[in-house]
Write an enzyme that holds these catalytic residues in place. Structure first.
Site, PDB file in Angstrom:
ATOM      1  N   GLU A 110     -35.139 -17.424  13.081  1.00  0.00           N
ATOM      2  CA  GLU A 110     -35.158 -16.417  12.025  1.00  0.00           C
ATOM      3  C   GLU A 110     -33.851 -16.492  11.245  1.00  0.00           C
ATOM      4  O   GLU A 110     -32.825 -16.899  11.798  1.00  0.00           O
ATOM      5  CB  GLU A 110     -35.296 -15.012  12.634  1.00  0.00           C
ATOM      6  N   LYS A 112     -30.512 -15.002   9.647  1.00  0.00           N
ATOM      7  CA  LYS A 112     -29.590 -13.928  10.038  1.00  0.00           C
ATOM      8  C   LYS A 112     -29.137 -13.214   8.771  1.00  0.00           C
ATOM      9  O   LYS A 112     -28.293 -13.724   8.037  1.00  0.00           O
ATOM     10  CB  LYS A 112     -28.403 -14.513  10.797  1.00  0.00           C
ATOM     11  N   ASP A 114     -27.290 -10.458   6.465  1.00  0.00           N
ATOM     12  CA  ASP A 114     -25.985  -9.812   6.562  1.00  0.00           C
ATOM     13  C   ASP A 114     -26.078  -8.401   5.997  1.00  0.00           C
ATOM     14  O   ASP A 114     -25.967  -8.179   4.793  1.00  0.00           O
ATOM     15  CB  ASP A 114     -24.952 -10.639   5.781  1.00  0.00           C
ATOM     16  N   TYR A 221     -36.726  -7.223  12.970  1.00  0.00           N
ATOM     17  CA  TYR A 221     -36.875  -8.484  13.699  1.00  0.00           C
ATOM     18  C   TYR A 221     -36.939  -8.379  15.218  1.00  0.00           C
ATOM     19  O   TYR A 221     -37.112  -9.382  15.890  1.00  0.00           O
ATOM     20  CB  TYR A 221     -35.733  -9.445  13.332  1.00  0.00           C
ATOM     21  N   LYS A 308     -23.989 -19.955  12.792  1.00  0.00           N
ATOM     22  CA  LYS A 308     -23.378 -19.462  11.555  1.00  0.00           C
ATOM     23  C   LYS A 308     -23.179 -20.619  10.574  1.00  0.00           C
ATOM     24  O   LYS A 308     -22.667 -21.683  10.954  1.00  0.00           O
ATOM     25  CB  LYS A 308     -22.020 -18.808  11.853  1.00  0.00           C
ATOM     26  N   CYS A 402      11.365  -8.681  20.129  1.00  0.00           N
ATOM     27  CA  CYS A 402      10.301  -7.771  19.671  1.00  0.00           C
ATOM     28  C   CYS A 402      10.673  -7.163  18.323  1.00  0.00           C
ATOM     29  O   CYS A 402      11.782  -6.632  18.169  1.00  0.00           O
ATOM     30  CB  CYS A 402      10.084  -6.674  20.709  1.00  0.00           C
ATOM     31  N   CYS A 405      11.107  -3.013  19.209  1.00  0.00           N
ATOM     32  CA  CYS A 405      12.136  -2.447  20.102  1.00  0.00           C
ATOM     33  C   CYS A 405      13.278  -3.423  20.357  1.00  0.00           C
ATOM     34  O   CYS A 405      14.218  -3.102  21.079  1.00  0.00           O
ATOM     35  CB  CYS A 405      11.501  -2.004  21.421  1.00  0.00           C
ATOM     36  N   CYS A 420       6.240  -8.768  24.732  1.00  0.00           N
ATOM     37  CA  CYS A 420       7.397  -7.883  24.843  1.00  0.00           C
ATOM     38  C   CYS A 420       7.301  -7.204  26.213  1.00  0.00           C
ATOM     39  O   CYS A 420       6.323  -6.497  26.477  1.00  0.00           O
ATOM     40  CB  CYS A 420       7.387  -6.836  23.735  1.00  0.00           C
ATOM     41  N   CYS A 426       8.446   0.497  24.388  1.00  0.00           N
ATOM     42  CA  CYS A 426       8.094  -0.108  23.097  1.00  0.00           C
ATOM     43  C   CYS A 426       6.971   0.728  22.464  1.00  0.00           C
ATOM     44  O   CYS A 426       5.853   0.792  22.996  1.00  0.00           O
ATOM     45  CB  CYS A 426       7.646  -1.553  23.311  1.00  0.00           C
TER      46      CYS A 426
END
Length: 664
Positions: A110, A112, A114, A221, A308, A402, A405, A420, A426
């Site tokens: 089938e 697909k 969107d 479907y 896809k 980081c 922090c 980190c 943090c």
């Protein structure tokens, strides 16, 4: 003819004309004649309100106002599909399913579409509910809005089952989308970006009369329910058409992957001629008995795969790279781009994944880069246009500390990402952990969203998720955009979350690598947070599907004094940190250590019920027969090769009645 009979006759006539026009695309009367009949019916219904019918064709104009869309659990979970991007992926998928089922395999292919996923529930031939996908477990009730979509039947015809759900996509055809945009431009408003997002947004409009003005369509479907008397996916599509649903005619029944590839190649070219957006092909095992045998992973059906089409690509300039800190401390580099349109949306940022990816692509500031939507969802950089690189460009040096922090980052051996290690200090990690804790699949705290969590942390009101249970209405009212009602809802939502079951509390704690499925397995095995906290690494690894990496992470979590203190507070606040007596009822160790295969079709019990009984009694369900298999619960139509393998390995077969007697 009585007034009631007149009204009934007009309703039947108009419903049939509606079906001919919007589903079959073969109108048998003019728009003018249709409108005259509709006005006649509206006039009669207004004069004789005692004959009101919520499913009358006159009700499609909308008018119902929905301020808050109620969230309702799906009776049957809405799974997402696994994606494939190459023919090799599909070959691998076929090889996997051939190991699990016997006999020839046919495929239903089938397109697909969107759009916005929808689940419609029908009882006695009437539309009673329309839910969005939501998180797959529960969705928003958008029934009033969906009733305005002309291709959605309000009443079915033919030999439909008493009750079932049917899934599909709400789409906005290009023609209607373009017309809507022309009208918006004419009145000086910003045009909509793409049909998919516009269709999805339409479902959540508060005024159903506004939804009725939009030329939405509904393509179906997948039928799901119990005792539906259907044998194959292809037959179910045919039946759905007969009952009055709009089912795309592109679907084809095919006997081999070679034929599937031909279907894919054809539609990769001809999809551009379609009136709707489509981004791939869905391949399903046709036999519903084989589908049941294959079952599901934690997220997807094993019997279906989405192929896809190649994602759209664009090129744009890389302006800068920023670094985001996740709730586990993982650092994700993000490319900040010169805004560019891609697949109907404006893209300004793209993921760069990790330091290795930056090095592999040799991405540098100022580069012209090629961007595509990975799986058509998250934009990613796939290459650099070296012909446009400036001579003075410098290699990108990955950060060492980081960005939030300033703690020095660590990278464990075999790990792709930097982390980190400042777990408790943090801020993005603290906010991220609390946001995970309150999320829908975890504690599902109503009235509390991600933005509010950030406000609470930044205001110093909370520093970890146990602090939530000390919040008062007076503390939260001064927060930005927080009215009295919102504050009441937030505090009430936190209080309600105390009844969330142990497996979801365990998932909510945010232990690294402990997702939903692992949390369920650990909760079932250890039955309490106390027992889990004392488990050794060897003990943890012996739990089904728990590897060394997960075991180490669980132990690391419980070594932290701060985490133990938080858990003690959660106990004090009354959260469910052990399996309840109700859940323990009916559970036993009768099948402990047993590995059991279920095969065939059963008379008195469903496969899901069998799996639950096996797991509730300490056994493990396996999808394939091996020397480790303890026994097989065999129903009708068990595959001959499975029977042969069982005989060769001397594995006993028992029927459903013998199994039920065994665990009695």
């Amino acid at each position: 003819m009585t007034i009631k009979e007149q009204i009934q006759k007009l309703r039947i006539e108009l419903s049939e004309h509606n079906y001919n026009y919007y589903v079959l695309d073969k109108p048998t009367i003019s728009d003018y004649e249709f409108d005259i009949k509709l006005k006649e019916l509206q006039s009669l219904e207004a004069k004789y309100p005692e004959f009101f019918d919520a499913n009358s064709p006159t009700q499609r104009v909308g008018g119902e106002i929905t301020k808050n869309f109620e969230t309702i659990p799906h009776e049957f979970r809405m799974f997402s599909l696994d994606n494939s991007y190459s023919k090799e992926d599909l070959n691998d998928w076929e090889a996997r399913i051939k190991k699990l089922i016997d006999g020839d395999i046919q495929y239903t292919c089938e397109l697909k579409y969107d759009g916005a996923s929808i689940s419609l529930t029908y009882e006695n031939g009437l539309l009673v509910r329309a839910l969005t996908r939501g998180d797959g477990f529960q969705g928003d009730n958008v029934t009033a809005n969906v009733k305005t979509i002309k291709s959605v039947p309000l009443k079915l015809k033919g030999d439909f089952p008493q009750k079932f759900d049917i899934r599909g996509e709400i789409v906005l055809p290009f023609e209607g989308f373009n017309k809507m945009n022309e009208e918006r431009i004419e009145i000086g408003e910003e045009p909509y970006r793409n049909p998919r997002n516009t269709a999805s947004g339409s479902l959540k409009l508060q005024d159903s009369a506004e939804v009725a003005k939009r030329p939405l369509d509904c393509l179906l479907y997948h039928i799901i329910g119990t005792n539906l008397n259907l044998k194959t996916q292809f037959e179910s599509l045919e039946k759905a058409r007969q009952w009055g649903f709009k089912v795309p005619k592109a679907a084809k029944l095919l006997s081999s992957l070679d034929e599937v590839f031909e279907f894919i190649n054809y539609w990769d070219v001809h999809r551009h001629d379609l009136p709707y957006e489509t981004d791939g092909v869905v391949i399903k095992v046709n036999s519903l008995a084989q589908q049941e045998e294959l079952g599901y992973t934690a997220k997807s059906p094993r019997w279906a795969m989405a192929y896809k089409f190649k994602a759209e690509q664009v090129s744009t300039k890389l302006n800068s790279i920023s670094y985001q800190v996740g709730r586990t401390g993982a650092i994700t580099p993000v490319a900040n781009l010169e805004p560019v349109e891609l697949a109907g949306t404006i893209v300004k940022r793209a993921s760069l994944h990790n330091a290795d990816q930056i090095e592999k692509l040799d991405v540098r500031l100022g580069d012209e880069v090629f961007v595509e939507k990975g799986g058509e969802i998250i934009p990613k950089i796939i290459a650099v246009d070296l012909s446009k690189r400036k001579s003075d460009s410098k290699r990108t040096v990955y950060i060492t500390h980081c960005p939030e922090c300033h703690t020095e980052l660590v990278r464990q051996e075999g790990e792709a990402q930097h982390y980190c290690p400042n777990y408790n200090g943090c801020k993005p990690q603290i906010i991220g952990r609390i946001q995970h804790f309150i999320s829908r699949k975890a504690m599902d705290i109503e009235g509390l969203g991600g933005e509010t969590v950030a406000l609470l942390v930044n205001a110093g009101l909370i520093n970890n998720y146990s602090d939530l249970y000390e919040l008062t209405k007076e503390q939260v009212i001064p927060l930005e955009r927080m009215a009295e009602k919102s504050a009441d809802n937030l505090v009430e939502g936190i209080n309600k979350s105390r009844s969330i079951p142990f497996e979801r509390v365990l998932y909510a704690l945010g232990i690294r690598y402990v997702g939903e499925t692992v949390a369920k397995k650990l909760a079932k095995h250890y039955k309490s947070i106390e027992a889990l906290s004392k488990a050794s690494q060897d003990d943890l690894v012996n739990v089904d599907e728990i590897g060394v990496k997960i075991a180490e992470s669980v132990q690391e979590f419980f070594k932290s004094e701060a985490n133990i203190e938080i858990i003690d507070r959660l106990k004090h606040y009354g959260l469910q940190l052990e399996i309840s007596a109700e859940q323990l009822e009916g559970q036993s160790d009768k099948l402990k250590g047993e590995i059991i295969v279920i095969s065939g079709v059963f008379e008195t019990i469903s496969r899901d019920e069998l799996k639950k009984l096996i797991e509730d009694n300490g056994g493990k369900v396996s999808s394939s027969i091996s020397s480790k298999t303890s026994f097989i619960v065999a129903g009708d139509n068990m595959g001959p090769s499975k029977k042969l393998k069982a005989e060769q390995l001397n594995i006993s077969l028992i029927n459903e009645y013998e199994f039920l007697q065994k665990i009695k």
